[in-house]
Write an enzyme that holds these catalytic residues in place. Sequence first.
Site, PDB file in Angstrom:
ATOM      1  N   GLU A 262      21.473  15.994 -22.583  1.00 46.34           N
ATOM      2  CA  GLU A 262      20.998  16.153 -21.209  1.00 46.34           C
ATOM      3  C   GLU A 262      20.181  17.434 -21.020  1.00 46.34           C
ATOM      4  OE1 GLU A 262      23.714  14.965 -17.576  1.00 46.34           O
ATOM      5  OE2 GLU A 262      24.094  17.019 -18.214  1.00 46.34           O
ATOM      6  N   PRO A 263      19.100  17.551 -21.757  1.00 49.30           N
ATOM      7  CA  PRO A 263      18.337  18.811 -21.694  1.00 49.30           C
ATOM      8  C   PRO A 263      17.400  18.899 -20.492  1.00 49.30           C
ATOM      9  CG  PRO A 263      17.304  17.301 -23.222  1.00 49.30           C
ATOM     10  CD  PRO A 263      18.476  16.563 -22.646  1.00 49.30           C
ATOM     11  N   ARG A 265      15.499  22.534 -19.897  1.00 46.74           N
ATOM     12  CA  ARG A 265      14.595  23.559 -20.444  1.00 46.74           C
ATOM     13  C   ARG A 265      13.862  23.100 -21.712  1.00 46.74           C
ATOM     14  NH1 ARG A 265      15.837  28.610 -19.349  1.00 46.74           N
ATOM     15  NH2 ARG A 265      18.005  28.000 -19.103  1.00 46.74           N
ATOM     16  N   ARG A 301      12.762  33.529 -12.096  1.00 45.69           N
ATOM     17  CA  ARG A 301      13.643  33.793 -13.249  1.00 45.69           C
ATOM     18  C   ARG A 301      13.750  35.281 -13.621  1.00 45.69           C
ATOM     19  NH1 ARG A 301      13.267  32.006 -17.885  1.00 45.69           N
ATOM     20  NH2 ARG A 301      15.439  31.385 -18.090  1.00 45.69           N
ATOM     21  N   CYS A 335       7.308  41.458  -0.154  1.00 42.50           N
ATOM     22  CA  CYS A 335       7.778  42.686   0.463  1.00 42.50           C
ATOM     23  C   CYS A 335       9.191  42.972  -0.016  1.00 42.50           C
ATOM     24  CB  CYS A 335       7.740  42.507   1.969  1.00 42.50           C
ATOM     25  SG  CYS A 335       7.089  43.942   2.747  1.00 42.50           S
ATOM     26  N   GLU A 336       9.344  43.190  -1.311  1.00 42.92           N
ATOM     27  CA  GLU A 336      10.666  43.426  -1.891  1.00 42.92           C
ATOM     28  C   GLU A 336      10.465  44.045  -3.279  1.00 42.92           C
ATOM     29  OE1 GLU A 336      13.560  40.484  -1.043  1.00 42.92           O
ATOM     30  OE2 GLU A 336      14.743  40.924  -2.819  1.00 42.92           O
ATOM     31  N   TYR A 371      12.579  25.522 -14.643  1.00 43.49           N
ATOM     32  CA  TYR A 371      13.128  26.402 -13.602  1.00 43.49           C
ATOM     33  C   TYR A 371      12.049  27.334 -13.052  1.00 43.49           C
ATOM     34  CZ  TYR A 371      17.216  24.453 -15.826  1.00 43.49           C
ATOM     35  OH  TYR A 371      18.114  23.562 -16.360  1.00 43.49           O
TER      36      TYR A 371
HETATM   37  N1  LLP Z   1      23.339  19.426 -17.463  1.00 44.91           N
HETATM   38  C1  LLP Z   1      23.969  20.099 -16.487  1.00 44.91           C
HETATM   39  C2  LLP Z   1      25.197  19.554 -15.921  1.00 44.91           C
HETATM   40  C3  LLP Z   1      23.450  21.320 -16.020  1.00 44.91           C
HETATM   41  O1  LLP Z   1      24.090  21.985 -15.074  1.00 44.91           O
HETATM   42  C4  LLP Z   1      22.237  21.799 -16.566  1.00 44.91           C
HETATM   43  C5  LLP Z   1      21.650  23.058 -16.087  1.00 44.91           C
HETATM   44  C6  LLP Z   1      21.607  21.054 -17.565  1.00 44.91           C
HETATM   45  C7  LLP Z   1      22.190  19.869 -17.997  1.00 44.91           C
HETATM   46  C8  LLP Z   1      20.320  21.477 -18.198  1.00 44.91           C
HETATM   47  O2  LLP Z   1      20.428  22.702 -18.818  1.00 44.91           O
HETATM   48  P1  LLP Z   1      19.234  23.229 -19.750  1.00 44.91           P
HETATM   49  O3  LLP Z   1      19.061  22.229 -20.860  1.00 44.91           O
HETATM   50  O4  LLP Z   1      18.012  23.277 -18.922  1.00 44.91           O
HETATM   51  O5  LLP Z   1      19.683  24.556 -20.206  1.00 44.91           O
HETATM   52  N2  LLP Z   1      17.963  28.321 -13.537  1.00 44.91           N
HETATM   53  C9  LLP Z   1      18.451  28.725 -14.844  1.00 44.91           C
HETATM   54  C10 LLP Z   1      19.128  27.594 -15.581  1.00 44.91           C
HETATM   55  C11 LLP Z   1      20.202  26.921 -14.749  1.00 44.91           C
HETATM   56  C12 LLP Z   1      20.781  25.740 -15.456  1.00 44.91           C
HETATM   57  C13 LLP Z   1      21.576  24.912 -14.522  1.00 44.91           C
HETATM   58  N3  LLP Z   1      22.141  23.750 -15.144  1.00 44.91           N
HETATM   59  C14 LLP Z   1      17.295  29.329 -15.650  1.00 44.91           C
HETATM   60  O6  LLP Z   1      16.207  29.466 -15.109  1.00 44.91           O
HETATM   61  O7  LLP Z   1      17.474  29.699 -16.801  1.00 44.91           O
END
Ligand code: LLP
Length: 413
Positions: A262-263, A265, A301, A335-336, A371
């Site tokens: 379930e990717p 990123r 980020r 403005c931060e 993200y």
């Molecule tokens: N599955 C579930 C249940 C999740 O909560 C997430 C991410 C993923 C899959 C996908 O994860 P990934 O493969 O993208 O690492 N905003 C943060 C990342 C938050 C991830 C939230 N959940 C960032 O910018 O690094």
Amino acid sequence: MLNNHQIAQIAADVQTPCWIYDAATIRQQIARLRQFDVIRFAQKSCSNTHLLRLMREQGVLVDSVSLGEIERALAAGYDPKQTEHAPIVFTADLLDRATIKRVVELNIPVNCGSPHMLQQLADANPTHPVWLRINPGFGHGHSRKTNTGGEQSKHGIWHTQLVECLQIIQQSGLQLIGLHMHIGSGVDYGHLQQVCEAMIAQVSIVQDVGLDISAISIGGGLSIPYRADEEDVDTDHYFTLWNAARGRLEKMLNHPLTMEIEPGRFLVAQSGILVSELRAQKQVGNNFFALVDAGFNDLVRPAMYGSFHRISVHQPDGVERVGALRPTVVAGPLCESGDVFTQIEGGEVVSQDLPAAEIGDLVVFHDAGAYGASMSSNYNSRPLIPEVLVDGDVVKQIRRRQTVQELIALEDF
Ligand code: LLP
């Protein structure tokens, strides 16, 4: 692949700041995960419907975490009536009333993260298909904020509460599809073996109470090399570890198991850039600041996690600037004081070595496809910015710039 000339042309056409995605990069990343039975895209990482359509055309299924993300998946053509593997799964730790109604209406499997959520779903539809998301008691992430396991995390069913959840399933008639574990964002092979063992231990509890599963989901979390010295994920190694765990589970249960990954990123980060324009430069004590027209309302980020994004500087015609490098703090218009793209966790401002630039140059933030746009906000009343998808020679705007009038119109009473 996206070239500098295309970047300049797009910036001239839709103006800065803007997001640009490269379709070929997304397809290439999908291909690296083909060994898994099901690739389920975590659309929270980038939820533009055009990208979801690209995913669907590649046979990638989708995860939704809100009613809005369910509607996006439907708009992109995912059909919940297809049965082999559910095209859309809803994952969360709670269910609001509107979402229960919609998932029941569409028979969308729900990946439950709490006993209450499970019970509320059973009350609405006693035979609803469910996954159980387990918090195995440990987790990790590139930041504390992206660690989704352990007792500091609100996510998942705490591993000792699995039996209680299985009892709810047995008493109600909910259909259990499988167990799911996602312990955070950022792969670490050391943890991986531990997650495999935790999954096996949890499945044996399912078996002990007399229930069965047909699938496991190993979550997302695969990282990408944001910095030049970071290694890319060895997807073969990743698959081999999980496939061995799957083999042990199949032996235990005496039947085949579907394995989902379930990717978010991994599929989209490298495909996307944020293009901004350099509008001002100034010396502030020892720091040399370059001020661009994108802010943390666009790419949050760095401000939120201290995340690193490689930055390149281009002449307005796209040619990349080279030459002597100067330590530069790159900041936005908000403005931060936290509106700085070069900072580390905790907010300390750092610099990146960048070539001398001129006002009007393009400043490009790389590996921002995940993200990036999906976490943007309207802070400082700044409209959401355009998104453009490049597929070979075909350049297509896939979201227009929001207008200030649209923002104000919500308050039009
Ligand atoms: N599955 C579930 C249940 C999740 O909560 C997430 C991410 C993923 C899959 C996908 O994860 P990934 O493969 O993208 O690492 N905003 C943060 C990342 C938050 C991830 C939230 N959940 C960032 O910018 O690094």
